[in-house]
Design a protein around this motif. Structure first.
Motif, short mmCIF file in Angstrom:
data_model
loop_
_atom_site.label_atom_id
_atom_site.label_comp_id
_atom_site.label_asym_id
_atom_site.label_seq_id
_atom_site.Cartn_x
_atom_site.Cartn_y
_atom_site.Cartn_z
N UNK A 162 0.80 -1.23 0.00
CA UNK A 162 0.00 0.00 0.00
C UNK A 162 0.83 1.29 0.00
N UNK A 163 2.18 1.17 0.06
CA UNK A 163 3.05 2.35 0.04
C UNK A 163 4.12 2.14 -1.03
N UNK A 164 4.70 3.25 -1.48
CA UNK A 164 5.81 3.19 -2.43
C UNK A 164 6.72 4.38 -2.21
N UNK A 165 7.98 4.31 -2.66
CA UNK A 165 8.86 5.46 -2.53
C UNK A 165 8.32 6.65 -3.33
N UNK A 166 8.59 7.83 -2.87
CA UNK A 166 8.26 9.08 -3.56
C UNK A 166 9.30 9.25 -4.67
N UNK A 167 8.87 9.08 -5.92
CA UNK A 167 9.76 9.12 -7.08
C UNK A 167 9.70 10.48 -7.76
N UNK A 168 10.87 11.00 -8.09
CA UNK A 168 10.99 12.30 -8.75
C UNK A 168 11.41 12.12 -10.20
N UNK A 169 10.86 12.95 -11.08
CA UNK A 169 11.34 13.00 -12.46
C UNK A 169 12.68 13.73 -12.47
N UNK A 170 13.61 13.36 -13.35
CA UNK A 170 14.93 14.01 -13.36
C UNK A 170 14.87 15.54 -13.49
N UNK A 171 13.90 16.04 -14.22
CA UNK A 171 13.80 17.48 -14.45
C UNK A 171 13.38 18.30 -13.25
N UNK A 172 12.93 17.66 -12.18
CA UNK A 172 12.46 18.42 -11.01
C UNK A 172 13.38 18.27 -9.80
N UNK A 173 14.52 17.63 -9.98
CA UNK A 173 15.42 17.39 -8.86
C UNK A 173 15.85 18.70 -8.19
N UNK A 174 16.24 19.69 -8.98
CA UNK A 174 16.67 20.97 -8.40
C UNK A 174 15.53 21.67 -7.67
N UNK A 175 14.33 21.63 -8.26
CA UNK A 175 13.17 22.22 -7.58
C UNK A 175 12.95 21.56 -6.23
N UNK A 176 13.05 20.24 -6.19
CA UNK A 176 12.84 19.52 -4.94
C UNK A 176 13.91 19.89 -3.90
N UNK A 177 15.15 19.98 -4.32
CA UNK A 177 16.23 20.25 -3.39
C UNK A 177 16.26 21.69 -2.90
N UNK A 178 15.97 22.64 -3.78
CA UNK A 178 16.23 24.04 -3.45
C UNK A 178 15.00 24.93 -3.22
N UNK A 179 13.80 24.44 -3.48
CA UNK A 179 12.61 25.28 -3.34
C UNK A 179 11.58 24.56 -2.47
#
Length: 181
Positions: free
Chosen positions: A135-152
């Motif tokens: 019922x759970x899975x890792x939170x997967x990021x698309x390569x193009x949003x990595x910087x948004x996730x890390x810095x914003x």
């Protein structure tokens, strides 16, 4: 929940380049092992699992990661991306399944880390690729949003709510199955 993931030599070589770290080996990564993460500072080697008493917390729920005191400060200030080729889950009958992208591409799992050098993987409710197994899975990021996730921080919070991509599930007996979201 994500309790084990796989990293191969190609990913290690690509991320660490000329840096050698004996703690990082290709193969399965278990809670308590060391893994490669990307943080706001660059690539780092940290330990998977955040100690709390005698236990090791290695996952955080996306629904509460921004409000639970144990994770809130880390999510706000210390988000990270964990690199893998695949991850494993077990169904209720304890049968093991490996999940990966259709072309075995590199997975970017969203996480957070603490000041002592421990990281956790954020999990989300399972999509159609996973729901029959777990019922759970890792939170997967698309390569193009990595910087948004890390810095914003605001974009990172919005990404927590996005739909997860379809995955291939492979029963460890070798049977493959592709599910669309």
């Amino acid at each position: 929940m994500c309790g084990r993931y796989f990293i191969d030599r190609n990913i290690i070589d690509k991320l660490l380049e000329d840096m050698y770290d004996a703690r990082i080996k290709p193969g399965d990564v278990h809670p308590g092992d060391f893994g490669i993460i990307a943080s706001q500072k660059g690539y780092e080697v940290m330990q998977w699992g955040k100690p709390i008493g005698s236990k090791l917390v290695f996952n955080a729920r996306s629904e509460s990661v921004t409000t639970k005191p144990f994770f809130q400060d880390d999510f706000n200030k210390r988000r990270c991306v964990i690199f893998a080729r695949s991850f494993y889950e077990w169904n209720q009958e304890k049968k093991q399944f490996r999940f990966h992208y259709p072309k075995n591409g590199m997975m970017l799992m969203g996480g957070l880390y603490d000041q002592a050098g421990h990281y956790v993987i954020i999990t989300k409710p399972a999509n159609n690729s996973m729901i029959a197994i777990h019922d759970r899975m890792p939170f997967l990021l698309a390569p193009g949003v990595m910087k948004d996730y890390l810095f914003d921080e605001e974009k990172a919070k919005a990404l927590l709510k996005q739909k997860q991509p379809p995955l291939v599930n492979e029963a460890m007996d070798g049977q493959l199955s592709l599910f669309e979201v």
